[in-house]
Enzyme design. Structure first.
Site, short mmCIF file in Angstrom:
data_model
loop_
_atom_site.label_atom_id
_atom_site.label_comp_id
_atom_site.label_asym_id
_atom_site.label_seq_id
_atom_site.Cartn_x
_atom_site.Cartn_y
_atom_site.Cartn_z
N THR A 184 0.86 -1.18 0.00
CA THR A 184 0.00 0.00 0.00
C THR A 184 0.90 1.23 0.00
N SER B 93 -2.24 1.61 9.71
CA SER B 93 -1.64 1.92 11.01
C SER B 93 -1.77 3.37 11.47
N THR C 151 -8.57 -4.49 6.34
CA THR C 151 -7.26 -5.12 6.59
C THR C 151 -7.12 -5.57 8.05
N THR D 31 -1.08 -2.94 19.53
CA THR D 31 -0.71 -1.60 20.01
C THR D 31 -1.24 -1.34 21.41
N ASP D 32 -0.56 -0.45 22.12
CA ASP D 32 -1.06 -0.03 23.45
C ASP D 32 -2.34 0.79 23.33
N GLU D 33 -2.65 1.26 22.12
CA GLU D 33 -3.84 2.12 21.97
C GLU D 33 -5.15 1.37 22.23
N TYR E 180 -8.86 3.40 14.03
CA TYR E 180 -7.66 2.55 14.00
C TYR E 180 -7.58 1.67 15.24
N LYS F 231 -7.81 -2.51 15.82
CA LYS F 231 -6.72 -3.31 16.42
C LYS F 231 -7.26 -4.06 17.65
N PHE G 291 4.55 11.26 13.35
CA PHE G 291 4.99 12.48 14.02
C PHE G 291 6.48 12.80 13.85
N GLN H 289 8.08 15.71 11.24
CA GLN H 289 8.69 16.97 11.69
C GLN H 289 10.14 17.08 11.22
N ARG I 289 -6.23 16.64 16.85
CA ARG I 289 -6.81 15.42 16.27
C ARG I 289 -8.11 15.13 17.01
N GLY J 273 -10.72 13.32 19.13
CA GLY J 273 -10.60 12.14 19.99
C GLY J 273 -9.18 11.83 20.42
P1 NAD Z 1 3.08 0.72 8.46
O1 NAD Z 1 1.87 1.46 8.06
O2 NAD Z 1 4.41 1.40 8.35
O3 NAD Z 1 3.20 -0.65 7.63
C1 NAD Z 1 2.09 -1.45 7.38
C2 NAD Z 1 2.47 -2.45 6.28
O4 NAD Z 1 1.35 -3.33 6.08
C3 NAD Z 1 2.78 -1.79 4.93
O5 NAD Z 1 3.94 -2.37 4.37
C4 NAD Z 1 1.55 -2.11 4.08
O6 NAD Z 1 1.84 -2.18 2.69
C5 NAD Z 1 1.13 -3.45 4.67
N1 NAD Z 1 -0.29 -3.75 4.43
C6 NAD Z 1 -1.34 -2.93 4.68
N2 NAD Z 1 -2.51 -3.55 4.33
C7 NAD Z 1 -2.16 -4.79 3.89
C8 NAD Z 1 -2.90 -5.91 3.43
N3 NAD Z 1 -4.25 -5.88 3.32
N4 NAD Z 1 -2.23 -7.02 3.07
C9 NAD Z 1 -0.88 -7.08 3.16
N5 NAD Z 1 -0.12 -6.04 3.59
C10 NAD Z 1 -0.75 -4.91 3.95
O7 NAD Z 1 2.81 0.23 9.94
P2 NAD Z 1 3.81 0.10 11.19
O8 NAD Z 1 3.88 1.38 11.90
O9 NAD Z 1 5.04 -0.57 10.73
O10 NAD Z 1 2.95 -0.90 12.11
C11 NAD Z 1 3.05 -2.31 11.91
C12 NAD Z 1 2.23 -3.03 12.94
O11 NAD Z 1 2.67 -2.69 14.24
C13 NAD Z 1 0.73 -2.67 12.90
O12 NAD Z 1 -0.01 -3.84 13.15
C14 NAD Z 1 0.56 -1.68 14.03
O13 NAD Z 1 -0.73 -1.72 14.56
C15 NAD Z 1 1.58 -2.20 15.02
N6 NAD Z 1 2.14 -1.20 15.95
C16 NAD Z 1 2.69 -0.06 15.49
C17 NAD Z 1 3.28 0.84 16.37
C18 NAD Z 1 3.94 2.11 15.89
O14 NAD Z 1 4.43 2.89 16.70
N7 NAD Z 1 4.04 2.37 14.60
C19 NAD Z 1 3.27 0.55 17.74
C20 NAD Z 1 2.66 -0.63 18.19
C21 NAD Z 1 2.11 -1.51 17.27
O1 DAU Z 2 0.98 3.81 20.53
C1 DAU Z 2 1.24 3.02 19.41
C2 DAU Z 2 0.72 3.71 18.17
O2 DAU Z 2 1.63 4.77 17.89
C3 DAU Z 2 0.61 2.77 16.98
O3 DAU Z 2 -0.37 1.80 17.26
C4 DAU Z 2 0.24 3.53 15.71
O4 DAU Z 2 0.26 2.66 14.60
C5 DAU Z 2 1.26 4.63 15.49
O5 DAU Z 2 0.90 5.40 14.38
C6 DAU Z 2 1.35 5.52 16.73
O6 DAU Z 2 0.11 6.24 16.92
P1 DAU Z 2 0.08 7.80 17.33
O7 DAU Z 2 -1.21 8.35 16.88
O8 DAU Z 2 0.51 7.98 18.74
O9 DAU Z 2 1.32 8.31 16.39
P2 DAU Z 2 1.51 9.62 15.49
O10 DAU Z 2 2.92 9.55 14.99
O11 DAU Z 2 0.44 9.80 14.51
O12 DAU Z 2 1.40 10.79 16.56
C7 DAU Z 2 2.22 10.84 17.73
C8 DAU Z 2 1.77 12.05 18.56
O13 DAU Z 2 2.11 13.24 17.85
C9 DAU Z 2 0.28 12.11 18.79
O14 DAU Z 2 0.05 12.71 20.07
C10 DAU Z 2 -0.22 13.06 17.68
C11 DAU Z 2 0.93 14.02 17.56
N1 DAU Z 2 1.15 14.64 16.24
C12 DAU Z 2 1.21 13.83 15.14
C13 DAU Z 2 1.48 14.37 13.91
C14 DAU Z 2 1.54 13.51 12.66
C15 DAU Z 2 1.39 15.99 16.16
O15 DAU Z 2 1.36 16.72 17.17
N2 DAU Z 2 1.67 16.53 14.94
C16 DAU Z 2 1.74 15.78 13.80
O16 DAU Z 2 2.03 16.33 12.72
#
Ligand code: NAD
Ligand code: DAU
Length: 332
Positions: free
Chosen positions: A36, A82, A97, A121-123, A148, A152, A188, A192, A271, A273
């Protein structure tokens, strides 16, 4: 040696996990990824051809999933939609998905009996007040806020039910916010850093005081591998690294690392919520499986992240304009 199937391995955390596994074990890895907007082949460039392959496909495709499960010993499921902000403007792919995709994998795990680890995720636990001494534990009630996090949460509950009803050999982990290389510029920290590279002032939602509990992606990977190796079937493990920071504190570290004034950022629309604070108690994982995070110094980690985006513009530049166009539509 194990034959591992990693869903979502072309995304941020999945690709870091694939690199980690290939560097630290003898396992072979197949990535199943739909590529994607969030998936990037470049994140998997240069991996050893005799131990790694990428299959482009959808986790909702039951035939493909079943044939891949027949060829592997274990699956680690990262694939997801995600990003919270995207889930507010267009929730449909999150339902497809995160829920249907997980269901499809669980049915294949039920049929084949192979080991399944579910990355979450912790969310799912909702949020905490800033002054609450509590942190999330494995027994905190589920209370997700966004499309989201609710998908999850739903996917975690499917896993629990498939373990109890069908003996699926699954574990679940719920991790806090990751940082590190190859994170999409919608998130985030990369947003930045890359804005600053482009001389655009960082943009913080609301009052900028929301707290996230940051962990390096490599620490997430080592924890997932430990759970895959030694976790008890049916158990949930929280993953964190005591990294609580307000968004203002994070942006100040980024501004420092990039030689800019600490107050050179703007507050923008919040944002809807928006969860106030996340905080993880990871003592179960430590006490039961002996896991400890290795990246204890977040400020050094941020400097490394800044350098990575400065040195890898070819990786992120193609996504930057489209990402900022979406943010402009919500005034963020
Ligand atoms: P990301 O968005 O960077 O990557 C998601 C990947 O999944 C992409 O490569 C995308 O192409 C693939 N994908 C999406 N839909 C698909 C489908 N239908 N079939 C096959 N592939 C598909 O996400 P991320 O930040 O790397 O998060 C990965 C996992 O970890 C998620 O399950 C997320 O909930 C979890 N997670 C993320 C964080 C975080 O801080 N980013 C924290 C805790 C848990
Ligand atoms: O806690 C785990 C989660 O962390 C994962 O499950 C999610 O996949 C991952 O995207 C992340 O979620 P958040 O919503 O916490 O991450 P994000 O990077 O979107 O935002 C982090 C914080 O920064 C949040 O409080 C929103 C804020 N933010 C985000 C963006 C993109 C800003 O203030 N400015 C921004 O431009």
């Amino acid at each position: 040696m194990r034959r591992l199937l990693v869903t979502g391995g072309a995304g941020f955390i999945g690709s870091n996990f694939v690199h980690y596994v290939l560097d630290n074990t003898d396992d072979t890895v197949t990535v199943l990824d739909k590529l994607t907007y969030a998936g990037n082949r470049a994140s998997l460039a240069g991996l050893p051809e005799d131990r790694f392959r990428l299959v482009e496909g959808d986790i909702c495709d039951g035939d493909l999933v079943n044939s891949l499960f027949d060829e592997h010993d274990a699956v680690v499921h990262y694939a997801a939609e995600s990003h919270n902000d995207n889930s507010l403007t267009g929730p449909a792919p999150f339902i497809q998905t995160n829920l249907i995709g997980t269901f499809t994998l669980l049915e294949a795990a039920r049929r084949t009996g192979i080991r399944y680890h579910h990355v979450s995720t912790d969310e799912v636990y909702g949020d905490l007040e800033l002054d609450d001494p509590a942190r999330f534990t494995e027994s905190t009630p589920y209370n997700p806020s966004s499309p989201y996090s609710s998908t999850k949460a739903g996917s975690d509950l499917l896993v629990r039910a498939w373990v109890r009803s069908f003996d699926v050999q699954a574990t679940i982990s719920n991790c806090s916010n990751n940082y590190g290389p190859r994170q999409h510029v919608e998130k985030f920290i990369p947003r930045q850093i890359t804005n600053l590279i482009d001389d655009v002032r960082p943009r913080l939602y609301g009052d900028g005081l929301n707290v996230r509990d940051w962990i390096h992606a490599d620490d997430h990977s080592s924890a997932v591998l430990r759970i895959l190796d030694a976790g008890r079937i049916g158990e949930t493990y929280l993953i964190g690294a005591d990294g609580e920071k307000t968004n203002r504190q994070v942006i100040e570290l980024i501004l420092d690392a990039m030689g800019k004034s600490r107050d050179a950022y703007d507050l923008v629309n919040d944002r809807p919520g928006h969860d106030r604070r996340y905080a993880i108690d990871w003592s179960k994982l430590h006490e039961e499986l002996g896991w400890t995070p290795q990246y204890s110094d977040f400020s050094t980690g941020i400097v490394d992240a800044v350098r990575w985006y400065e040195e890898n513009e070819n990786w992120w530049r193609p996504q930057k304009a489209a990402t900022e166009k979406k943010y402009a539509e919500t005034g963020q």
